[in-house]
Scaffold this active site. Structure first.
Site, short mmCIF file in Angstrom:
data_model
loop_
_atom_site.label_atom_id
_atom_site.label_comp_id
_atom_site.label_asym_id
_atom_site.label_seq_id
_atom_site.Cartn_x
_atom_site.Cartn_y
_atom_site.Cartn_z
N HIS A 36 0.92 -1.17 0.01
CA HIS A 36 -0.03 0.06 -0.11
C HIS A 36 0.83 1.36 -0.12
O HIS A 36 2.10 1.20 0.68
CB HIS A 36 -0.96 -0.13 0.99
CG HIS A 36 -0.39 -0.10 2.67
ND1 HIS A 36 0.11 -1.30 3.11
CD2 HIS A 36 -0.12 0.77 3.39
CE1 HIS A 36 0.49 -1.23 4.30
NE2 HIS A 36 0.49 0.03 4.56
N HIS A 44 0.87 5.25 1.05
CA HIS A 44 0.56 6.32 1.71
C HIS A 44 0.57 7.56 1.05
O HIS A 44 1.63 7.75 0.54
CB HIS A 44 1.22 6.55 3.17
CG HIS A 44 0.95 5.41 4.30
ND1 HIS A 44 -0.12 5.34 5.18
CD2 HIS A 44 1.49 4.12 4.20
CE1 HIS A 44 -0.03 4.19 5.85
NE2 HIS A 44 0.81 3.80 5.31
#
Length: 198
Positions: free
Chosen positions: A184, A186
């Site tokens: 992922h 950010h």
């Protein structure tokens, strides 16, 4: 060089635990150049060796801070670093858990972080993890999805009016403070970032 052996108990004013390592914060100033070179505190003698060169006032800093909740979570999940059990992101992708989704296509999903570290803070994740538990696990045939994630990150950043700049962070592994083993990104913005991070 002048070698100083300082007895930590007599000179230090504060002791904290940081991941099992003691961090010390004295009240005094050291004579040093740009920065003191500090060796780890000996567990047997309680001494720290400071090598000082030319002399000028320099405030001694705490070299280890108290663990954040994110660091604690990362350490707790470290045993999953090389495995692939379902994560909370899988449940967000399947809509079993609600999230504030701000972008979605057939390859990825972007949604707001539930614990934002900036006025704008969202995550971009691949829908099909396909072994991408962490960036360091990426294969050559996954270059396209990695590029797509970055493209979507900047595109959604524009959508969120982050034209003056933003930061993209990818945590990798326990020391990288990764707490969810599903790759992922950010994306954070709408405030002034500082350097160095972390």
């Amino acid at each position: 060089d002048v070698l100083f052996n300082l007895h930590m108990k007599s000179l230090l004013s504060n002791t904290k635990l940081c991941g099992g390592i003691k961090a010390f914060q004295p009240k005094f100033y050291l004579l040093s150049t740009i920065r003191p070179l500090v060796s780890p505190v000996s567990t047997t003698t309680g001494f720290s060796k400071l090598h000082l060169k030319t002399f000028e006032l320099y405030p001694f800093r705490t070299y280890c801070k108290t663990m954040s909740s994110e660091e604690t979570a990362a350490k707790a999940q470290a045993h999953l670093a090389d495995t692939e059990p379902p994560t909370i992101f899988d449940k967000i992708i399947s809509k079993d858990i609600k999230a504030d989704v701000i972008y979605e296509d057939d390859q990825c999903l972007a949604f707001r972080d539930v614990s934002p570290q900036a006025p704008v803070h969202f995550l971009v994740i691949p829908k099909n993890r396909d072994g991408l538990t962490r960036l360091s696990k990426a294969r050559e045939d996954q270059k396209a999805i990695l590029g797509h994630l970055l493209y979507v990150a900047q595109s959604v950043a524009k959508q969120e009016k982050l034209g003056e700049g933003f930061r993209i962070v990818i945590n990798d592994g326990p020391l990288g403070c990764q707490s969810v083993y599903h790759l992922h990104l950010h994306v954070m913005g709408a405030r002034q970032m500082s350097w160095p991070p972390g």
